[in-house]
Write an enzyme that holds these catalytic residues in place. Sequence first.
Site, PDB file in Angstrom:
ATOM      1  N   HIS A  94     -11.155  57.359   4.419  1.00  0.00           N
ATOM      2  CA  HIS A  94     -10.123  57.786   5.374  1.00  0.00           C
ATOM      3  C   HIS A  94     -10.458  57.303   6.783  1.00  0.00           C
ATOM      4  CE1 HIS A  94      -8.902  61.427   2.647  1.00  0.00           C
ATOM      5  NE2 HIS A  94      -8.820  60.260   2.038  1.00  0.00           N
ATOM      6  N   HIS A 257      -0.970  58.918  -0.605  1.00  0.00           N
ATOM      7  CA  HIS A 257      -2.417  59.074  -0.436  1.00  0.00           C
ATOM      8  C   HIS A 257      -3.175  57.988  -1.192  1.00  0.00           C
ATOM      9  CE1 HIS A 257      -5.899  61.241   0.954  1.00  0.00           C
ATOM     10  NE2 HIS A 257      -6.454  60.938  -0.207  1.00  0.00           N
ATOM     11  N   ASP A 261      -6.068  55.612   0.489  1.00  0.00           N
ATOM     12  CA  ASP A 261      -7.375  55.291  -0.073  1.00  0.00           C
ATOM     13  C   ASP A 261      -7.537  53.790  -0.288  1.00  0.00           C
ATOM     14  OD1 ASP A 261      -8.251  57.911  -0.109  1.00  0.00           O
ATOM     15  OD2 ASP A 261      -7.765  58.243  -2.222  1.00  0.00           O
ATOM     16  N   HIS A 284     -10.582  54.438  -6.624  1.00  0.00           N
ATOM     17  CA  HIS A 284     -11.628  53.860  -5.773  1.00  0.00           C
ATOM     18  C   HIS A 284     -12.373  52.757  -6.504  1.00  0.00           C
ATOM     19  CE1 HIS A 284     -11.045  56.641  -2.515  1.00  0.00           C
ATOM     20  NE2 HIS A 284     -11.188  57.671  -3.314  1.00  0.00           N
TER      21      HIS A 284
END
Length: 308
Positions: A94, A257, A261, A284
Amino acid sequence: MRAPEGWRATQGTLARELTLTGHGLHTGRRVNVRILPVTDASSAHGIVFRRVESGREVATLRADPALREAQPLCTMLRARDGVQKGEGVRTVEHLLASLLVCGIDHAIVELDAEEVPILDGSAAPWIEAIRACGRTALGHAQRFIQVLKPVTVCDGVGALRRELSIEPCERYELSVRNDLKGFGDMHWYGALTPEVFTREIAPSRSYGHLKWAIPAIAVGYVKRTPILRGARLSCTAAIVGDRVIGGLRMPDEFVRHRVLDLVGDLALAGAPLLARVSAFRPSHEMNWRLLSALLAERDAWTWAECDA
């Protein structure tokens, strides 16, 4: 080249020191953060994380995809060798996304614990704090990573399939799809600029099913790996069944979101992209795999520098 619309033509740093306190999403530990500007343009070094304990420096880690280590539900940097081997900083995504879109190319992020604070689960508090400090332009032209040919990574099959690709484009574009049981298929597409990120992406929060979080926390304690120990309703969108406790900030907050990321993970490259990134069920791990695959193909990208 001219800077793409919305992006600055020069590299920059903070105009003054930023200080902030919070707790880690996974460790649950309180952490104090100082983000220090680079005062000498000749010593510009990108984004560097510095861990301190009791006033003593224990690790210095540059934001570098080579230092990324796989961790559940976050992006972590860990020292590979020397006296600092094993020391790390987790949940950097973030903050890296926020620094990138605010034009902060060079800074030292000093923390007195292992994890960057989660704040309200979004990037909005970081954007607000960085902009309040202001920005100082440095004597270097802004650089972009210009993608020259397509690169794709994929994993899994059927309902578990994930696929990410990157291809040439004259600006930074993203097309991200994500599906979540009870919420359907969500899609965000658009050109990424600092203002678009601030308005449409930054407010989106970390999220997860409450029924998955509780066993994950327990498993983390057994394996001695911190997972979601700091998760609270104040910093996550907690899903129960097909609803979110307290409601959503926007109907497609979850896919936004994922965009947040993704931007943060790709920011490990050290510069904005001139590329179109398409992602189906990004994570991720997959974000890092795409970046690594791109950088490994030296003829797939080049540095593009703005005109003075």
